[in-house]
Design a protein around this motif. Structure first.
Motif, PDB file in Angstrom:
ATOM      1  N   ASP A 193      45.744  62.836  11.686  1.00 59.61           N
ATOM      2  CA  ASP A 193      47.111  62.393  11.958  1.00 59.61           C
ATOM      3  C   ASP A 193      47.111  61.321  13.042  1.00 59.61           C
ATOM      4  O   ASP A 193      48.133  61.074  13.687  1.00 59.61           O
ATOM      5  N   GLY A 194      45.972  60.696  13.227  1.00 64.32           N
ATOM      6  CA  GLY A 194      45.825  59.633  14.213  1.00 64.32           C
ATOM      7  C   GLY A 194      44.457  59.711  14.851  1.00 64.32           C
ATOM      8  O   GLY A 194      43.837  60.781  14.911  1.00 64.32           O
ATOM      9  N   PRO A 195      43.950  58.588  15.330  1.00 64.72           N
ATOM     10  CA  PRO A 195      42.602  58.575  15.893  1.00 64.72           C
ATOM     11  C   PRO A 195      42.451  59.383  17.173  1.00 64.72           C
ATOM     12  O   PRO A 195      41.352  59.845  17.483  1.00 64.72           O
ATOM     13  N   ALA A 196      43.532  59.587  17.932  1.00 65.16           N
ATOM     14  CA  ALA A 196      43.414  60.349  19.173  1.00 65.16           C
ATOM     15  C   ALA A 196      42.989  61.789  18.893  1.00 65.16           C
ATOM     16  O   ALA A 196      42.080  62.324  19.547  1.00 65.16           O
ATOM     17  N   GLY A 197      43.635  62.418  17.944  1.00 65.63           N
ATOM     18  CA  GLY A 197      43.279  63.787  17.590  1.00 65.63           C
ATOM     19  C   GLY A 197      41.890  63.897  16.999  1.00 65.63           C
ATOM     20  O   GLY A 197      41.158  64.868  17.252  1.00 65.63           O
ATOM     21  N   TRP A 198      41.511  62.903  16.227  1.00 69.93           N
ATOM     22  CA  TRP A 198      40.172  62.882  15.649  1.00 69.93           C
ATOM     23  C   TRP A 198      39.119  62.711  16.745  1.00 69.93           C
ATOM     24  O   TRP A 198      38.072  63.370  16.727  1.00 69.93           O
ATOM     25  N   ALA A 199      39.393  61.863  17.707  1.00 64.77           N
ATOM     26  CA  ALA A 199      38.479  61.683  18.832  1.00 64.77           C
ATOM     27  C   ALA A 199      38.286  63.007  19.573  1.00 64.77           C
ATOM     28  O   ALA A 199      37.158  63.381  19.931  1.00 64.77           O
ATOM     29  N   GLU A 200      39.377  63.709  19.794  1.00 67.35           N
ATOM     30  CA  GLU A 200      39.298  65.001  20.486  1.00 67.35           C
ATOM     31  C   GLU A 200      38.435  65.987  19.700  1.00 67.35           C
ATOM     32  O   GLU A 200      37.651  66.745  20.288  1.00 67.35           O
ATOM     33  N   ARG A 201      38.564  65.976  18.383  1.00 65.54           N
ATOM     34  CA  ARG A 201      37.775  66.901  17.559  1.00 65.54           C
ATOM     35  C   ARG A 201      36.288  66.562  17.643  1.00 65.54           C
ATOM     36  O   ARG A 201      35.428  67.452  17.757  1.00 65.54           O
ATOM     37  N   LEU A 202      35.957  65.281  17.615  1.00 61.68           N
ATOM     38  CA  LEU A 202      34.555  64.875  17.696  1.00 61.68           C
ATOM     39  C   LEU A 202      33.949  65.256  19.043  1.00 61.68           C
ATOM     40  O   LEU A 202      32.775  65.645  19.117  1.00 61.68           O
ATOM     41  N   VAL A 203      34.749  65.168  20.091  1.00 63.58           N
ATOM     42  CA  VAL A 203      34.287  65.605  21.411  1.00 63.58           C
ATOM     43  C   VAL A 203      34.104  67.123  21.431  1.00 63.58           C
ATOM     44  O   VAL A 203      33.099  67.649  21.933  1.00 63.58           O
ATOM     45  N   ALA A 204      35.082  67.844  20.870  1.00 59.10           N
ATOM     46  CA  ALA A 204      35.013  69.305  20.845  1.00 59.10           C
ATOM     47  C   ALA A 204      33.784  69.796  20.077  1.00 59.10           C
ATOM     48  O   ALA A 204      33.213  70.841  20.413  1.00 59.10           O
ATOM     49  N   GLU A 205      33.380  69.045  19.065  1.00 58.26           N
ATOM     50  CA  GLU A 205      32.202  69.424  18.277  1.00 58.26           C
ATOM     51  C   GLU A 205      30.895  69.054  18.980  1.00 58.26           C
ATOM     52  O   GLU A 205      29.814  69.373  18.487  1.00 58.26           O
ATOM     53  N   GLY A 206      31.003  68.338  20.099  1.00 58.34           N
ATOM     54  CA  GLY A 206      29.808  67.926  20.823  1.00 58.34           C
ATOM     55  C   GLY A 206      29.109  66.724  20.211  1.00 58.34           C
ATOM     56  O   GLY A 206      27.961  66.417  20.560  1.00 58.34           O
ATOM     57  N   LEU A 207      29.811  66.029  19.327  1.00 56.64           N
ATOM     58  CA  LEU A 207      29.217  64.862  18.671  1.00 56.64           C
ATOM     59  C   LEU A 207      29.315  63.612  19.534  1.00 56.64           C
ATOM     60  O   LEU A 207      28.448  62.734  19.472  1.00 56.64           O
ATOM     61  N   LEU A 208      30.380  63.515  20.322  1.00 55.42           N
ATOM     62  CA  LEU A 208      30.583  62.399  21.241  1.00 55.42           C
ATOM     63  C   LEU A 208      31.022  62.946  22.593  1.00 55.42           C
ATOM     64  O   LEU A 208      31.643  64.009  22.660  1.00 55.42           O
ATOM     65  N   THR A 209      30.718  62.213  23.640  1.00 52.71           N
ATOM     66  CA  THR A 209      31.301  62.533  24.937  1.00 52.71           C
ATOM     67  C   THR A 209      32.702  61.954  25.005  1.00 52.71           C
ATOM     68  O   THR A 209      33.088  61.101  24.185  1.00 52.71           O
ATOM     69  N   ALA A 210      33.480  62.390  25.979  1.00 51.02           N
ATOM     70  CA  ALA A 210      34.829  61.847  26.141  1.00 51.02           C
ATOM     71  C   ALA A 210      34.782  60.345  26.358  1.00 51.02           C
ATOM     72  O   ALA A 210      35.631  59.604  25.833  1.00 51.02           O
ATOM     73  N   ALA A 211      33.804  59.890  27.120  1.00 49.29           N
ATOM     74  CA  ALA A 211      33.684  58.445  27.358  1.00 49.29           C
ATOM     75  C   ALA A 211      33.341  57.706  26.080  1.00 49.29           C
ATOM     76  O   ALA A 211      33.876  56.621  25.803  1.00 49.29           O
ATOM     77  N   GLU A 212      32.467  58.253  25.274  1.00 49.42           N
ATOM     78  CA  GLU A 212      32.076  57.618  24.011  1.00 49.42           C
ATOM     79  C   GLU A 212      33.229  57.574  23.016  1.00 49.42           C
ATOM     80  O   GLU A 212      33.320  56.646  22.196  1.00 49.42           O
ATOM     81  N   ALA A 213      34.116  58.576  23.085  1.00 45.04           N
ATOM     82  CA  ALA A 213      35.214  58.666  22.129  1.00 45.04           C
ATOM     83  C   ALA A 213      36.469  57.945  22.600  1.00 45.04           C
ATOM     84  O   ALA A 213      37.443  57.838  21.844  1.00 45.04           O
ATOM     85  N   ALA A 214      36.479  57.453  23.813  1.00 45.27           N
ATOM     86  CA  ALA A 214      37.673  56.806  24.363  1.00 45.27           C
ATOM     87  C   ALA A 214      37.975  55.503  23.645  1.00 45.27           C
ATOM     88  O   ALA A 214      37.066  54.777  23.221  1.00 45.27           O
ATOM     89  N   GLU A 215      39.249  55.207  23.522  1.00 47.01           N
ATOM     90  CA  GLU A 215      39.660  53.939  22.903  1.00 47.01           C
ATOM     91  C   GLU A 215      39.244  52.781  23.784  1.00 47.01           C
ATOM     92  O   GLU A 215      39.429  52.810  24.998  1.00 47.01           O
ATOM     93  N   ARG A 216      38.698  51.765  23.151  1.00 45.25           N
ATOM     94  CA  ARG A 216      38.256  50.592  23.918  1.00 45.25           C
ATOM     95  C   ARG A 216      39.412  49.622  24.141  1.00 45.25           C
ATOM     96  O   ARG A 216      40.262  49.458  23.302  1.00 45.25           O
TER      97      ARG A 216
END
Length: 216
Positions: A193-216
């Motif tokens: 439902d938007g990239p922000a929620g998807w970024a949070e999920r990828l961080v929660a799964e340990g696939l990305l850090t918060a910094a890696e998932a942050a919008e540039r």
């Protein structure tokens, strides 16, 4: 297994829908801008244009299918042809943050697959406009496969060709029925439902850090 035991479900590959996940897909919005909302509503009420698009997604020719439908409806012919002639305007803009997330995952060696309802001709054209579409490790395009989400067969093909077990696939899609079909096969899923929620999920799964998932 006792009730206190936990199952760790690791993610071995991330599976991406394309329309409204990586590229906005809003035909109605484009038609409203070009011919006005009233005329667009009348045309969409008279003709099943999304059904026409489903036929393309299942493998029918891109231009020929649209032009044939247009010829069947002379009063709407010019506007129906826009589905082909102005297609890139309907399939835009790219969702930049999502593309950044895709590239962040791949930079860490995490396999990323595309799983999209997309016509063969329209996908070939989209590749010329959106180079990131060539960056997936594997691509599963409905028009090339002759099966479409949420049909079970298209998910089976992903499993068979990737060799990844269902429970180790993490899939995102904006359509509930597509997500539910994947979940029914044991895939891990995320309703986009938007990239922000998807970024949070990828961080929660340990696939990305918060910094890696942050919008540039």
């Amino acid at each position: 297994m006792t009730s206190t035991e936990e199952i760790t479900r690791t993610v071995d590959a991330v599976v991406w829908d394309i329309g409204n996940v990586l590229i906005e897909w809003q035909p109605e919005r484009h038609y409203d801008a070009v011919i006005g909302e009233e005329r667009r509503r009348a045309m969409f009420d008279a003709i099943d244009l999304h059904g026409m698009n489903d036929r393309i997604d299942k493998g029918e020719p891109f231009r020929d299918t649209i032009y044939a439908v247009a010829a069947e409806h002379p009063e709407w012919e010019r506007d129906i042809r826009r589905w082909h002639d102005e297609w890139i305007a309907m399939a835009s803009p790219p969702i930049t943050w999502s593309i950044e997330l895709l590239r962040a995952l791949r930079s860490k060696g995490i396999p990323c697959f595309a799983l999209s309802n997309f016509g063969t001709g329209s996908f070939a054209y989209a590749e010329t406009q959106y180079p990131f579409l060539t960056e997936f490790d594997l691509r599963f395009v409905s028009g090339q496969l002759g099966t479409i989400k949420p049909e079970a067969r298209i998910y089976e093909i992903v499993e068979e060709e990737s060799g990844v077990r269902p429970e180790h696939l993490l899939f995102t899609d904006d359509r509930a029925e597509n997500v539910e079909a994947a979940a029914a096969r044991g895939w891990q899923t995320h309703r986009f439902d938007g990239p922000a929620g998807w970024a949070e999920r990828l961080v929660a799964e340990g696939l990305l850090t918060a910094a890696e998932a942050a919008e540039r």
